[in-house]
Design a protein around this motif. Structure first.
Motif, PDB file in Angstrom:
ATOM      1  N   VAL A  84       0.843  -1.194   0.000  1.00 11.46           N
ATOM      2  CA  VAL A  84       0.000   0.000   0.000  1.00 11.46           C
ATOM      3  C   VAL A  84       0.880   1.247   0.000  1.00 11.46           C
ATOM      4  CG1 VAL A  84      -1.950  -1.107   1.136  1.00 11.46           C
ATOM      5  CG2 VAL A  84      -0.179  -0.025   2.536  1.00 11.46           C
ATOM      6  N   TYR A  85       0.326   2.341  -0.554  1.00 14.16           N
ATOM      7  CA  TYR A  85       1.027   3.619  -0.546  1.00 14.16           C
ATOM      8  C   TYR A  85       0.001   4.745  -0.565  1.00 14.16           C
ATOM      9  CZ  TYR A  85       0.037   3.971  -5.573  1.00 14.16           C
ATOM     10  OH  TYR A  85      -0.599   4.046  -6.782  1.00 14.16           O
ATOM     11  N   MET A  86       0.477   5.970  -0.400  1.00 12.38           N
ATOM     12  CA  MET A  86      -0.377   7.151  -0.374  1.00 12.38           C
ATOM     13  C   MET A  86      -0.147   7.911  -1.680  1.00 12.38           C
ATOM     14  SD  MET A  86      -0.545  10.066   2.606  1.00 12.38           S
ATOM     15  CE  MET A  86      -0.916   8.882   3.912  1.00 12.38           C
ATOM     16  N   PRO A  87      -1.104   7.898  -2.620  1.00 11.05           N
ATOM     17  CA  PRO A  87      -0.872   8.499  -3.935  1.00 11.05           C
ATOM     18  C   PRO A  87      -0.812  10.019  -3.913  1.00 11.05           C
ATOM     19  CG  PRO A  87      -3.128   7.723  -3.760  1.00 11.05           C
ATOM     20  CD  PRO A  87      -2.416   7.243  -2.539  1.00 11.05           C
TER      21      PRO A  87
ATOM     22  N   LEU B 188       4.523   5.207   3.755  1.00  3.44           N
ATOM     23  CA  LEU B 188       3.498   5.253   2.701  1.00  3.44           C
ATOM     24  C   LEU B 188       3.917   6.057   1.483  1.00  3.44           C
ATOM     25  CD1 LEU B 188       0.349   5.689   4.954  1.00  3.44           C
ATOM     26  CD2 LEU B 188       0.873   3.703   3.530  1.00  3.44           C
ATOM     27  N   THR B 189       4.993   6.842   1.585  1.00  6.99           N
ATOM     28  CA  THR B 189       5.413   7.662   0.440  1.00  6.99           C
ATOM     29  C   THR B 189       6.871   7.430   0.038  1.00  6.99           C
ATOM     30  OG1 THR B 189       6.110   9.529   1.844  1.00  6.99           O
ATOM     31  CG2 THR B 189       3.791   9.468   1.134  1.00  6.99           C
TER      32      THR B 189
ATOM     33  N   PRO C   8       9.549   8.905  -6.484  1.00  5.86           N
ATOM     34  CA  PRO C   8       9.604   8.125  -7.732  1.00  5.86           C
ATOM     35  C   PRO C   8      10.246   6.755  -7.515  1.00  5.86           C
ATOM     36  CG  PRO C   8      10.288  10.402  -8.112  1.00  5.86           C
ATOM     37  CD  PRO C   8      10.146  10.240  -6.629  1.00  5.86           C
ATOM     38  N   GLY C   9       9.597   5.738  -8.035  1.00  2.00           N
ATOM     39  CA  GLY C   9      10.095   4.379  -7.891  1.00  2.00           C
ATOM     40  C   GLY C   9       9.671   3.694  -6.609  1.00  2.00           C
TER      41      GLY C   9
ATOM     42  N   ILE D   7       5.282  18.977  -4.431  1.00  2.00           N
ATOM     43  CA  ILE D   7       5.359  17.597  -4.937  1.00  2.00           C
ATOM     44  C   ILE D   7       4.205  16.813  -4.329  1.00  2.00           C
ATOM     45  CG2 ILE D   7       6.772  15.527  -5.080  1.00  2.00           C
ATOM     46  CD1 ILE D   7       9.241  17.267  -4.707  1.00  2.00           C
ATOM     47  N   ASN D   8       3.299  16.319  -5.164  1.00  2.00           N
ATOM     48  CA  ASN D   8       2.066  15.700  -4.669  1.00  2.00           C
ATOM     49  C   ASN D   8       2.192  14.214  -4.360  1.00  2.00           C
ATOM     50  OD1 ASN D   8       0.719  18.140  -4.834  1.00  2.00           O
ATOM     51  ND2 ASN D   8       0.025  17.773  -6.941  1.00  2.00           N
ATOM     52  N   GLY D   9       2.901  13.485  -5.179  1.00  2.00           N
ATOM     53  CA  GLY D   9       2.891  12.034  -5.056  1.00  2.00           C
ATOM     54  C   GLY D   9       3.999  11.479  -4.188  1.00  2.00           C
ATOM     55  N   PRO D  10       4.131  10.149  -4.161  1.00  2.31           N
ATOM     56  CA  PRO D  10       5.227   9.513  -3.406  1.00  2.31           C
ATOM     57  C   PRO D  10       6.551   9.666  -4.136  1.00  2.31           C
ATOM     58  CG  PRO D  10       3.942   7.856  -4.559  1.00  2.31           C
ATOM     59  CD  PRO D  10       3.246   9.158  -4.801  1.00  2.31           C
TER      60      PRO D  10
END
Length: 578
Positions: free
Chosen positions: A134-137, A202-203, A224-225, A219-222
């Motif tokens: 799981v991760y936090m998009p 999560l990120t 990169p990679g 920067i919104n997402g987790p």
């Protein structure tokens, strides 16, 4: 024994107006069974602990409903026995405690039924690892969305359940409630994950402050990679019957005890309180506003709780009542606000009766500062706890002051030097004395040790198998508890419980073996012929525990004397510098 629910919507609905009479109790308490069990188990507690002091018992109301909130929960089932015994002896009150449903089996389950405990299902006990990561998009704009890779939330998760993140060494794993299942690879949580550790899990991002804020919000997402982290899911647990059982007990004028941190742990600070304690108080008053419910904080303060012959102080704080406006909020479906405010009140009350520090080194430094401050004075154990608490409170307030930082740094170096020399700080004052006096004192203490050894060695030999087995099993159980927990540091909170349980089970077996051996061999041929074998058997059963108890008492004094020998020896060595 603990409070283990955080879902305010699980509380039973308010009953119809006028329904103020409690119904039949779901978990009734038998007074004579309660007293008999507590008397028997208290003997074991007295053998395990060297001292158990109480303080502030006059605060406990002698009648009427009382909700006891106890923390920190540092000694698993032992906490419950000590609390119940102290209340029965000092306040003449019997209390029903909440116990984890998974523990209601074997001796613990039988004992809990004798004292009217209320079993509670806990989400963490039913949490299971699930496939995928799981991760936090979008941690900036939508932190309540959790996305999965290779997951099937529609099959494995349910609304009202919980998602757990892994624990990290020295840091607790966190959990939140599931609000909505969006799809097989996406869920929405009731609240967002917070804190540096959980957000990093999560990120994968490293631009997170200690307060859990991102330094690059553009920067919104987790990262990169970043692929995600492992997780566990727990189903929704219906606690309505448990709550109603608590409401009934309190409305009938009884006492209920709860460890609101949610489970035992071995940390030096209080864990965040679970919502269940507030629901129990507010729910009771919602059903019967005039019942007179009082909340009493209880501090469970230990000195090395996992060690045999350690010390404990049970401190009762100032009782308080729930403000009527919070009950009104709760009745008007503004439960979240009412629960949050009451939890803050409970937290503040518990801080007044506990010693809370951010880590173990700080606690050791505070205790060393207290001993240095009180050099030459012997304080009662309860006063020691009070002074520790005041120093901890002062540290928390002025921890960024350069003077405090310098003092703690110097105390830490002092502790390190004492640890290197294997000397306690209270022994330092005796480390420089007139040489002839030191020699005489050393010889006198060695002689006392030799005399005490006569009473210690037989019991030590007899009880050695029990000591060894209980220690090995308690270490294994601590490792198991640590592996299954998100809050424990070393799992020491379960060690005392298992040492006591193993000793209770193994001691009769060992004594029975010794008694049979002596009866069969007729005391290895030393018993007279006219003495029947059964007399030897029963006499052995009486003598073996007596020898063990004598070894315990003599050994306690002997250990104190033995610890004082090293500084005396160092005094005779010109090259040693303390």
């Amino acid at each position: 024994m603990s409070d283990n629910t955080s879902k305010e919507q699980q509380a039973p609905a308010k009953p119809a107006e006028g329904d103020a009479n409690p119904g039949k109790e779901l978990y009734p308490m038998s007074n004579w069974k309660y007293d008999a069990f507590l008397w028997g188990i208290s003997i074991v507690i007295d053998l395990f602990f060297r001292e158990v002091h109480h303080r502030g018992s006059w605060y406990v109301p002698r009648s009427g409903p009382v909700l006891f909130i106890a923390a920190p929960h540092a000694n698993q089932f032992v906490d419950a026995i000590i609390l119940q015994r102290t209340l029965r002896n000092e306040a003449h009150r019997r209390v029903s405690l909440l116990i984890a449903q998974k523990s209601v089996h074997g001796f613990i389950g039988w004992g809990s039924r004798q004292v009217g405990s209320v079993p509670v299902g806990r989400a963490q006990d039913s949490a299971k690892p699930k496939p995928g990561l799981v991760y936090m998009p979008d941690p900036i704009n939508n932190p309540n969305i959790i996305r999965g890779v290779g997951t099937n939330f529609e099959r494995d998760a349910e609304v009202g359940g919980m998602i757990f993140l892994p624990s990290v060494k020295g840091q607790s794993g966190t959990n939140v409630d599931i609000l909505e299942i969006v799809g097989p690879e996406e869920i929405r949580t009731k609240r967002a994950f917070k804190g540096k550790v959980s957000l990093f899990q999560l990120t994968g991002r490293d631009d997170i402050t200690e307060e859990g804020r991102f330094t690059n919000p553009q920067i919104n997402g987790p990262k990169p990679g970043f692929e995600g982290t492992k997780y566990k899911l727990a189903p929704r647990i219906d606690q309505s019957k448990v709550y109603q059982a608590v409401f009934d007990r309190l409305r009938s004028g009884g006492c209920v005890g709860i460890f609101p941190e949610g489970g035992s742990h071995d940390r030096t600070e209080l864990l965040p309180l679970k919502a269940g304690v507030a629901i129990m108080a507010l729910g009771t008053l919602a059903q019967d506003p005039d019942c007179g419910l009082t909340i009493v904080p209880v501090g469970m303060n230990y000195f090395h709780p996992h060690k045999f012959r350690s010390r404990a102080v049970v401190e009762f704080g100032q009782p308080f009542s729930v403000p009527p406006d919070l009950v009104t909020l709760y009745q008007n479906n503004e439960r979240r606000e009412a629960i949050a405010q009451l939890l803050d009140m409970c937290t503040m009350s518990l801080k007044s009766v506990t010693v809370s520090t951010p880590d173990y080194d700080t606690l050791m430094s505070i205790q060393a500062a207290r001993r240095l401050y009180m050099t030459g004075k012997k304080l009662p154990l309860s006063h020691i706890v009070e002074l520790n608490r005041k120093l901890a409170k002062g540290f928390s307030k002025f921890k960024d002051d350069p003077r405090i930082i310098d003092v703690l740094t110097r105390i830490k170096k002092y502790n390190d030097q004492l640890r290197y020399l294997n000397v306690k700080d209270h022994q330092v004052e005796h480390a420089r004395r007139f040489i002839p006096k030191v020699v005489l004192l050393l010889l006198w203490r060695v002689l006392k040790l030799c005399v005490l050894a006569i009473g210690v060695v037989p019991g030590l030999v007899l009880f050695a198998p029990i000591f060894l087995v209980s220690k090995v099993i308690s270490i294994k159980k601590a490792a198991t508890a640590l592996a299954g927990s998100t809050v424990k540091i070393a799992g020491r909170d379960v060690m005392a419980t298992w040492k006591i349980l193993v000793a209770m089970a193994l001691a009769p077996v060992v004594y029975h073996f010794y008694s049979i051996l002596l009866a069969y061999t007729r005391c290895f041929g030393y018993a007279p012929d006219w003495l029947p074998w059964w007399a030897i058997f029963f006499a052995s059963w009486a003598v073996c525990p007596a020898i063990t108890f004598a070894a315990l008492r003599f050994g306690e004094v002997g250990m104190d004397i033995a610890k004082s020998l090293r500084p005396l020896i160092l005094c005779l060595n010109p090259s040693s510098q303390l």
